[in-house]
Design an enzyme around this catalytic site. Structure first.
Site, PDB file in Angstrom:
ATOM      1  CG  HIS A 185      -4.794   5.066   4.214  1.00 39.57           C
ATOM      2  ND1 HIS A 185      -4.208   4.315   3.206  1.00 39.57           N
ATOM      3  CD2 HIS A 185      -3.705   5.515   5.166  1.00 39.57           C
ATOM      4  CE1 HIS A 185      -3.125   4.636   3.261  1.00 39.57           C
ATOM      5  NE2 HIS A 185      -2.383   5.083   4.284  1.00 39.57           N
ATOM      6  CG  ASP A 187      -2.099   1.105   1.507  1.00 36.38           C
ATOM      7  OD1 ASP A 187      -2.544   1.490   0.268  1.00 36.38           O
ATOM      8  OD2 ASP A 187      -1.832   1.754   2.425  1.00 36.38           O
ATOM      9  CB  SER A 188       0.433   4.949  -0.544  1.00 37.50           C
ATOM     10  OG  SER A 188      -0.887   5.097   0.443  1.00 37.50           O
ATOM     11  CB  CYS A 224      -9.289   4.938   0.421  1.00 36.77           C
ATOM     12  SG  CYS A 224      -7.670   5.257   1.078  1.00 36.77           S
ATOM     13  CB  CYS A 249      -3.427   0.211  -2.307  1.00 37.86           C
ATOM     14  SG  CYS A 249      -3.250   1.965  -3.089  1.00 37.86           S
ATOM     15  CD  GLU A 261       0.418   6.622   6.085  1.00 38.65           C
ATOM     16  OE1 GLU A 261       1.513   6.455   6.546  1.00 38.65           O
ATOM     17  OE2 GLU A 261      -0.065   5.673   5.506  1.00 38.65           O
TER      18      GLU A 261
HETATM   19  N1  DGL Z   1      -4.841   3.044   0.784  1.00 42.60           N
HETATM   20  C1  DGL Z   1      -4.929   3.594  -0.627  1.00 42.60           C
HETATM   21  C2  DGL Z   1      -6.121   3.224  -1.084  1.00 42.60           C
HETATM   22  O1  DGL Z   1      -6.813   2.374  -0.995  1.00 42.60           O
HETATM   23  C3  DGL Z   1      -4.158   4.621  -0.968  1.00 42.60           C
HETATM   24  C4  DGL Z   1      -4.401   6.227  -0.285  1.00 42.60           C
HETATM   25  C5  DGL Z   1      -3.300   6.995  -0.893  1.00 42.60           C
HETATM   26  O2  DGL Z   1      -2.191   6.714  -0.717  1.00 42.60           O
HETATM   27  O3  DGL Z   1      -3.733   8.035  -1.270  1.00 42.60           O
HETATM   28  O4  DGL Z   1      -6.542   4.007  -1.947  1.00 42.60           O
END
Ligand code: DGL
Length: 272
Positions: free
Chosen positions: A186, A11-12, A184, A74, A152
């Site tokens: 996150h 993931d990011s 997302c 992600c 984050e």
């Molecule tokens: N967690 C990621 C997602 O599901 C990436 C969020 C991001 O880095 O903008 O989209």
């Protein structure tokens, strides 16, 4: 590490831990390698070509650790890169997309909300899924600008985070949405605060458990003879890398971690 090949995740940042957690619960005996591409976080506002480039580089790193399958934990990277990854590499990839279909099926009001990154909602995958599965249900889409940065930084219930959420959720709630898709990986980290804001009549839809079941299917087709056995100690089973600065995630509470695991320690990795 145990000698079973690990399942790879990327993931990011820390968002993919919401998927990793579901997989670790379902397959507690299987080692994992998780990469947080924190040096490039957030992915959501980056051009798709750049997200593809990062996804390819991180996948190569996971393949050097013999991972199979690789979970693109992600939505943004799945939207931009899943096709390319599947074309480039032989190992199976399990991807994510916002859970529009189950949300539309469960809605009683005929309105659902989707909170996701710009990269995800502009992607072809999301457009196609929405067209195919919304089935007369009205989909209220909102880009969650700024939320990933707050998460984050561990500011899960910071007033700025609550303000952003309020701004993003109010229009969908006013329209009558009874399902909110966390599009997302996150955003499940914000589920406790979102739940407080939206109340019990609104359901938050997180696809992590469905993705974990898909990972289980793919894994058992790759390794049909795999013994389940008893799990090794978490510190030998799970490895976490970050392309950002070496850090421990202190704000994830115990419910995020498998039994016997005190915390997550990310080791630095250079991935170009
Ligand atoms: N967690 C990621 C997602 O599901 C990436 C969020 C991001 O880095 O903008 O989209």
């Amino acid at each position: 590490m145990t000698d079973l090949p690990p399942i790879g995740f990327f993931d990011s940042g820390i968002g993919g831990l919401s998927v990793w957690r579901a997989v670790a619960r379902l397959l507690p005996h299987i080692p994992t390698v998780y990469v947080a591409d924190s040096a490039y976080c957030p992915y959501g506002d980056r051009p798709p070509a750049e997200v593809v480039e990062r996804s390819v580089a991180v996948s190569r790193f996971l393949l050097r650790h013999h991972c199979a399958p690789i979970v693109v934990a992600c939505n943004t990277a799945s939207a931009a890169a899943l096709k390319t990854l599947r074309q480039m590499f032989d190992v199976p990839f399990v991807g994510m997309e916002p859970a529009v279909k189950p949300a539309a099926q469960a809605s009683k009001t005929g309105h659902i909300g989707v909170l996701a990154t710009a990269g995800t909602v502009q992607g072809e995958l999301f457009q196609n899924t929405t067209r195919r599965y919304a089935n007369g249900v009205q989909v209220h889409v909102q880009v969650g600008t700024g939320l990933v940065e707050q998460i984050e930084a561990g500011r899960l219930d910071h007033p700025d985070t609550l303000n952003l959420l309020n701004r993003y959720l109010l229009p969908m709630l006013t329209a009558g949405a009874d399902q909110i898709v966390l599009g997302c990986t996150h955003y499940p980290l914000l589920a406790p605060v979102i739940r407080q804001m939206v109340g019990p009549q609104v359901t938050l839809v997180d696809p992590a458990d469905a993705v974990a079941r898909q990972v289980q299917r793919v894994r058992s087709s790759l390794f049909p003879q795999e013994q389940t056995g008893s799990p090794a100690a978490p510190e030998n089973r799970y490895r976490f890398f970050t392309t950002g600065s070496n850090r421990q995630i202190a704000f994830l509470n115990q419910e995020w971690l498998p039994d016997g695991m005190a915390g997550i320690n990310f080791l630095p990795a250079v991935i170009n």
